[in-house]
Design a protein around this motif. Structure first.
Motif, PDB file in Angstrom:
ATOM      1  N   TYR A  21       0.837  -1.203   0.000  1.00  0.00           N
ATOM      2  CA  TYR A  21       0.000   0.000   0.000  1.00  0.00           C
ATOM      3  C   TYR A  21       0.876   1.258   0.000  1.00  0.00           C
ATOM      4  CZ  TYR A  21      -3.135   3.578   1.829  1.00  0.00           C
ATOM      5  OH  TYR A  21      -3.849   4.733   2.011  1.00  0.00           O
ATOM      6  N   ASN A  25       1.558   4.090  -3.573  1.00  0.00           N
ATOM      7  CA  ASN A  25       1.275   5.524  -3.452  1.00  0.00           C
ATOM      8  C   ASN A  25       2.543   6.382  -3.425  1.00  0.00           C
ATOM      9  OD1 ASN A  25      -1.621   5.459  -3.317  1.00  0.00           O
ATOM     10  ND2 ASN A  25      -1.332   4.346  -1.404  1.00  0.00           N
ATOM     11  N   TRP A  27       5.202   8.305  -5.362  1.00  0.00           N
ATOM     12  CA  TRP A  27       5.378   8.877  -6.695  1.00  0.00           C
ATOM     13  C   TRP A  27       6.779   8.612  -7.251  1.00  0.00           C
ATOM     14  CZ3 TRP A  27       8.453  12.258  -9.369  1.00  0.00           C
ATOM     15  CH2 TRP A  27       7.960  12.690 -10.601  1.00  0.00           C
ATOM     16  N   PRO A  38      -5.075   4.862  -7.834  1.00  0.00           N
ATOM     17  CA  PRO A  38      -4.882   4.668  -6.389  1.00  0.00           C
ATOM     18  C   PRO A  38      -5.796   3.567  -5.841  1.00  0.00           C
ATOM     19  CG  PRO A  38      -5.038   6.992  -6.919  1.00  0.00           C
ATOM     20  CD  PRO A  38      -5.358   6.260  -8.185  1.00  0.00           C
TER      21      PRO A  38
END
Ligand SMILES: CC(C)(COP(=O)(O)OP(=O)(O)OC[C@H]1O[C@@H](n2cnc3c(N)ncnc32)[C@H](O)[C@@H]1OP(=O)(O)O)[C@@H](O)C(=O)NCCC(=O)NCCS
Length: 175
Positions: A21, A25, A27, A38
């Motif tokens: 997770y 997320n 970048w 997402p």
């Protein structure tokens, strides 16, 4: 065969969901990778729980640091065709603090060796964005060669189009 000096490769567990997770997320981590939209922690947990067993067509393995058992990233071999003896490989070290520590090189070497020795592959291919210098360095170091450059086929998170290289490694070429 799946254990080296720095890392061991192992099947993913439901308890890996928190790490995955964080990484989906991130970048900077995903800058040169094809990203999904997402996803929530719950969705990733469910995906981990429902994950199918590894098969010849898709082998997904976690990269675990031997020193402390920490999950560092993921490597997969996908779309293997027994008739062709060809598959594609993907890799990331999700924990950016561990970049440049030799983990990615060793993990990819282990996975390629597994593909050639256990799955009797003849060729392992990958795609890499031209600007991803670190990844290209690692691939060349392991013996991958650039077969061709595909122009502007990758749309980055910067909204710009980037070229990608198709690279391949034949049986017997792994360094
Ligand atoms: C690419 C990646 C898997 C490599 O794993 P890693 O553990 O960081 O790699 P290693 O530490 O084994 O090796 C890194 C090598 O790149 C070199 N390097 C680092 N930055 C570099 C740069 N900008 N240009 C050229 N080489 C570079 C290091 O010096 C090292 O080489 P050396 O061992 O010959 O000194 C990892 O950095 C990563 O997950 N990046 C983000 C996701 C990604 O790009 N995945 C690949 C998509 S195709």
């Amino acid at each position: 065969m799946l254990t080296g000096e720095l890392v061991r490769l192992r099947a993913l567990e439901p308890s890996d969901a928190e790490s995955l997770y964080r990484w989906v997320n991130d970048w900077e981590l995903g800058q040169w990778m094809t990203n999904s939209h997402p996803r929530s922690l719950d969705q990733i947990r469910k995906r981990c729980e429902d994950r199918k067993v590894n098969t010849y067509e898709l082998v997904v393995l976690g990269i675990e640091k031997i020193a402390d058992g920490k999950l560092l990233g993921v490597v997969d071999l996908r779309d293997a065709e027994p008739e062709q003896g060809r598959a594609e490989v993907d890799i990331y070290i999700g924990d950016r603090d561990h970049w440049d520590g030799g983990y990615g090189t060793e993990a990819l070497r282990l996975m390629c060796n597994y593909g050639f020795a256990m799955m009797r592959l003849h060729l392992i291919a990958l795609w890499v964005v031209a600007e991803n210098e670190r990844a290209r360095h690692v691939y060349r170091k392991l013996g991958f060669v650039e077969d061709g450059r595909h122009r502007e086929c990758f749309r980055g998170q910067d909204g710009k189009y980037h070229d990608m290289y198709l690279m391949s490694l034949l049986e017997g070429e792994l360094k």
